[in-house]
Design an enzyme around this catalytic site. Structure first.
Site, PDB file in Angstrom:
ATOM      1  N   THR A 187     -43.147 -21.961  -8.458  1.00 52.88           N
ATOM      2  CA  THR A 187     -42.739 -21.254  -7.351  1.00 52.88           C
ATOM      3  C   THR A 187     -42.801 -22.267  -6.164  1.00 52.88           C
ATOM      4  O   THR A 187     -43.345 -23.469  -6.329  1.00 52.88           O
ATOM      5  CB  THR A 187     -43.800 -20.190  -6.995  1.00 52.88           C
ATOM      6  OG1 THR A 187     -45.111 -20.781  -6.643  1.00 52.88           O
ATOM      7  CG2 THR A 187     -43.852 -19.253  -8.201  1.00 52.88           C
ATOM      8  N   GLU A 331     -41.381 -15.640 -10.902  1.00 54.46           N
ATOM      9  CA  GLU A 331     -42.122 -14.851 -11.876  1.00 54.46           C
ATOM     10  C   GLU A 331     -41.214 -13.803 -12.672  1.00 54.46           C
ATOM     11  O   GLU A 331     -41.642 -13.514 -13.740  1.00 54.46           O
ATOM     12  CB  GLU A 331     -43.173 -14.286 -11.520  1.00 54.46           C
ATOM     13  CG  GLU A 331     -44.412 -15.202 -10.750  1.00 54.46           C
ATOM     14  CD  GLU A 331     -44.075 -15.569  -9.399  1.00 54.46           C
ATOM     15  OE1 GLU A 331     -42.902 -15.553  -8.945  1.00 54.46           O
ATOM     16  OE2 GLU A 331     -45.136 -15.881  -8.537  1.00 54.46           O
ATOM     17  N   LYS A 443     -49.201  -5.540  11.160  1.00 57.20           N
ATOM     18  CA  LYS A 443     -50.081  -4.152  11.313  1.00 57.20           C
ATOM     19  C   LYS A 443     -50.560  -3.912  12.798  1.00 57.20           C
ATOM     20  O   LYS A 443     -51.334  -4.557  13.268  1.00 57.20           O
ATOM     21  CB  LYS A 443     -51.389  -4.535  10.390  1.00 57.20           C
ATOM     22  CG  LYS A 443     -51.313  -4.790   9.080  1.00 57.20           C
ATOM     23  CD  LYS A 443     -52.494  -5.331   8.080  1.00 57.20           C
ATOM     24  CE  LYS A 443     -52.035  -5.663   6.754  1.00 57.20           C
ATOM     25  NZ  LYS A 443     -51.525  -7.144   7.027  1.00 57.20           N
ATOM     26  N   TRP A 448     -47.720   0.185   9.781  1.00 55.15           N
ATOM     27  CA  TRP A 448     -47.343  -1.087   9.450  1.00 55.15           C
ATOM     28  C   TRP A 448     -45.790  -1.059  10.008  1.00 55.15           C
ATOM     29  O   TRP A 448     -45.104  -0.076  10.139  1.00 55.15           O
ATOM     30  CB  TRP A 448     -46.901  -1.044   7.733  1.00 55.15           C
ATOM     31  CG  TRP A 448     -48.122  -1.492   7.085  1.00 55.15           C
ATOM     32  CD1 TRP A 448     -49.531  -1.665   7.647  1.00 55.15           C
ATOM     33  CD2 TRP A 448     -48.305  -1.612   5.738  1.00 55.15           C
ATOM     34  NE1 TRP A 448     -50.411  -2.087   6.789  1.00 55.15           N
ATOM     35  CE2 TRP A 448     -49.869  -1.806   5.418  1.00 55.15           C
ATOM     36  CE3 TRP A 448     -47.538  -1.454   4.485  1.00 55.15           C
ATOM     37  CZ2 TRP A 448     -50.386  -2.074   4.145  1.00 55.15           C
ATOM     38  CZ3 TRP A 448     -48.015  -1.615   3.564  1.00 55.15           C
ATOM     39  CH2 TRP A 448     -49.222  -1.982   3.296  1.00 55.15           C
TER      40      TRP A 448
END
Ligand code: ADP
Length: 548
Positions: A187, A331, A443, A448
């Site tokens: 990654t 992944e 936040k 959110w």
């Protein structure tokens, strides 16, 4: 009761032999920057892959499961390596040539690569690192570029073409077990140390079939795919393997990744499909605006790796090119979703589906986990962290040459699902809409705010070239959005008017009051907005922030 069916391991070797025989005349075209590109048929690629495997085994002594790295652009030789290395039983390790030197060194050592196949033009990058790469015994150089940076190298240096010339065009490919390692990809380390994902022969085989399915990229032998997404970035989204299954041609840009040459490639070679991250399509659009060219040969374009601003889709619609968004990650091999609207939609009904991240493909199971870990419904409003599982989804990370594979608790649930770190909602008919990455979510006052939503809305403003939004600390609300904007040259737009523009589509309490104007947004090694770098600039007080 056991089935009565044959057991045939699903291997990369089978993809190779199928492609080079059944689709022997399909071709890989590599841009050279000269009058003619290099054209090589699948048959030739297969024969050269056999020669490469022979050389790696006989001349370099590469054995089962040993890692052979590539530090290469997208080109025919890289495709040869893609097939030769896994098919002989070794492990292909694609190195990201845009990583900082320190990370490259870390990754090569972690993987204990024995051989690096490198493009000549990348030697200035590799050569200075060699003293820190004790496991690398052989360097194989391919293509143009000055060889002198390798003078005095400890490792043995070979010329790719010379190695191939000394070998037969056939190789006695071993019958491999389908769950063995075929390829290794790290990654890009936007969150901590890079993590190694080890693809199996089986996972690559099944993933390639799904890439080709008509509800995904739907490639056939009538297609040519312009593969801009790098081969070092999640196996170029699986395109080389998928192309060998169906006979789709590949157009490889090599090192010519600037908008100018890309447009020229499209103009001259007329590909029907293309795959790249949004920043590439933004760059192409600017090029096409200043120097219009017909690119309507592109039947479909797969765009993913980062959210595609709806305004970008609209702009390409006008050029007769349909962008189809896909979601995935290293992944997940990477194909997880593709945003083809369901049957029966009008153009207007299609739009919300098109701007979502897309529908899960067969083979990818998905669920949303709420803040307490509770599994949430697919109702289009419940927002949680996306978890996935399936035959081409990672179940662990590579432990390195001497360790076990690892399953960190923040990445894998107790019952084996991959925690993606992406936050979003899923509609009852299986379409994913991402609102953020878990670490990018803002936040504010217990609610959110989606940085992606703000960015998309801002990039819909005609004077805005790029916009990235990050969370910054706020005494009253805990966190608030900071909008970092790149304006068109000569534009005099300010935060106040952008805020008013945003107010037309975004709730008032979500509107940023902090604005910074910059000349470019920093990008990660795979071309996404680098929010970590932006957060650091903010922390180091390097951004000139105006209130609006
Ligand atoms: P890294 O995680 O190091 O950036 P990856 O290429 O594996 O490297 O990135 C995967 C991530 O990219 C996903 O988890 C997601 O956050 C983001 N991503 C991929 N496709 C999309 C998309 N279509 N829309 C929004 N985000 C996306």
């Amino acid at each position: 009761m056991l089935s009565t069916m044959q057991y045939v391991p699903l291997t990369v070797t089978r993809i190779l032999t199928h492609g080079m025989t059944v689709h022997s005349n399909s071709s890989v075209t590599t841009w050279t920057g000269e009058a003619e590109p290099l054209r090589r048929s699948f048959r030739e690629i297969g024969r050269r892959a056999a020669r490469l495997a022979g050389a790696l085994r006989d001349e370099l002594g590469v054995g089962n499961s040993q890692r052979v790295a590539t530090l290469m652009w997208n080109n025919a030789e890289h495709v040869e390596a893609y097939f030769a290395i896994p098919s002989m039983g070794a492990v292909l390790h694609t190195l990201n040539l845009r990583l900082p030197a320190g990370q490259l060194v870390w990754i090569v050592n972690h993987a204990a690569d024995r051989v690096v196949i490198v493009n000549g033009s990348l030697l200035p990058l590799l050569a200075p690192l060699l003293p820190q790469l004790p496991t690398v015994e052989h360097i194989v150089v391919s293509g143009p570029g000055d060889r002198t940076p390798l003078a005095g190298a400890q490792a043995q240096v070979h010329e790719y073409e010379e190695l191939l010339a000394g070998q037969p065009t056939t190789y006695d490919w071993p019958e491999l077990e389908e769950n063995m390692a075929a390829a290794l990809c790290y990654t890009s380390g936007t969150t901590g140390d890079p993590k190694g994902v080890v693809y199996s022969h089986r996972s690559i085989y099944l993933h390639s079939m799904q890439v080709n399915a008509s509800e995904s990229m739907g490639l056939t032998d009538r297609d040519t795919a312009l593969v801009v997404v790098p081969q070092f970035h999640v196996n170029a989204w699986g395109l080389p393997h998928a192309a060998f299954m169906t006979g789709a041609g590949m157009l490889m840009p090599d090192r010519f990744l600037q908008p100018g040459p890309l447009v020229e490639m499209i103009d001259r070679e007329r590909p029907t499909h293309a795959a790249a991250v949004p920043t590439i399509w933004q760059g192409l659009l600017a090029e096409l605006t200043s120097d219009p060219r017909d690119i309507s040969c592109l039947r479909t374009v797969t765009i993913g790796g980062a959210a595609c601003p709806p305004s970008l889709m609209e702009a390409y619609d006008k050029l007769g090119v349909r962008l189809c968004q896909a979601w995935g990650m290293t992944e997940t091999s990477p194909l997880g979703t593709m945003a083809h609207p369901p049957a029966g939609c009008t153009a207007e009904q299609e739009w919300p589906y098109r701007i979502s991240q897309g529908r899960f493909t067969a083979g990818v199971e998905a669920r949303l986990a709420g803040p307490t870990g509770r599994i949430l419904p697919w109702d289009g409003t419940s927002q949680g962290e996306l978890e996935v599982r399936g035959p081409w989804i990672a179940g662990a990370y590579y432990g390195g040459a001497v360790s076990e594979h690892s399953r960190p608790a923040d990445k894998f649930s107790d019952d084996g699902w991959l925690k993606t770190g992406d936050v979003g909602v899923i509609s009852p008919d299986g379409f994913l809409t991402l609102t953020d990455r878990a670490k990018d979510v803002i936040k504010s006052g217990g609610e959110w705010i989606s940085s992606v939503e703000l960015e998309n809305a801002l990039m819909g403003h005609p004077e805005v070239v790029e916009a990235a939004v990050i969370a910054v600390p706020d005494e009253r609300w805990d966190e608030r959005p900071l909008a970092i904007v790149v304006l068109k040259e000569g534009s005099t737009v300010d935060g106040g008017s952008l805020k008013a523009f945003l107010g037309e589509s975004v709730a008032r309490w979500q509107l940023p009051e902090r604005w910074a104007f910059v000349t470019s947004v920093p990008k990660t090694s795979v071309g996404k907005f680098d929010k970590r770098a932006l957060r650091k600039r903010y922390a180091d007080d390097e951004l000139d922030i105006a209130q609006a």
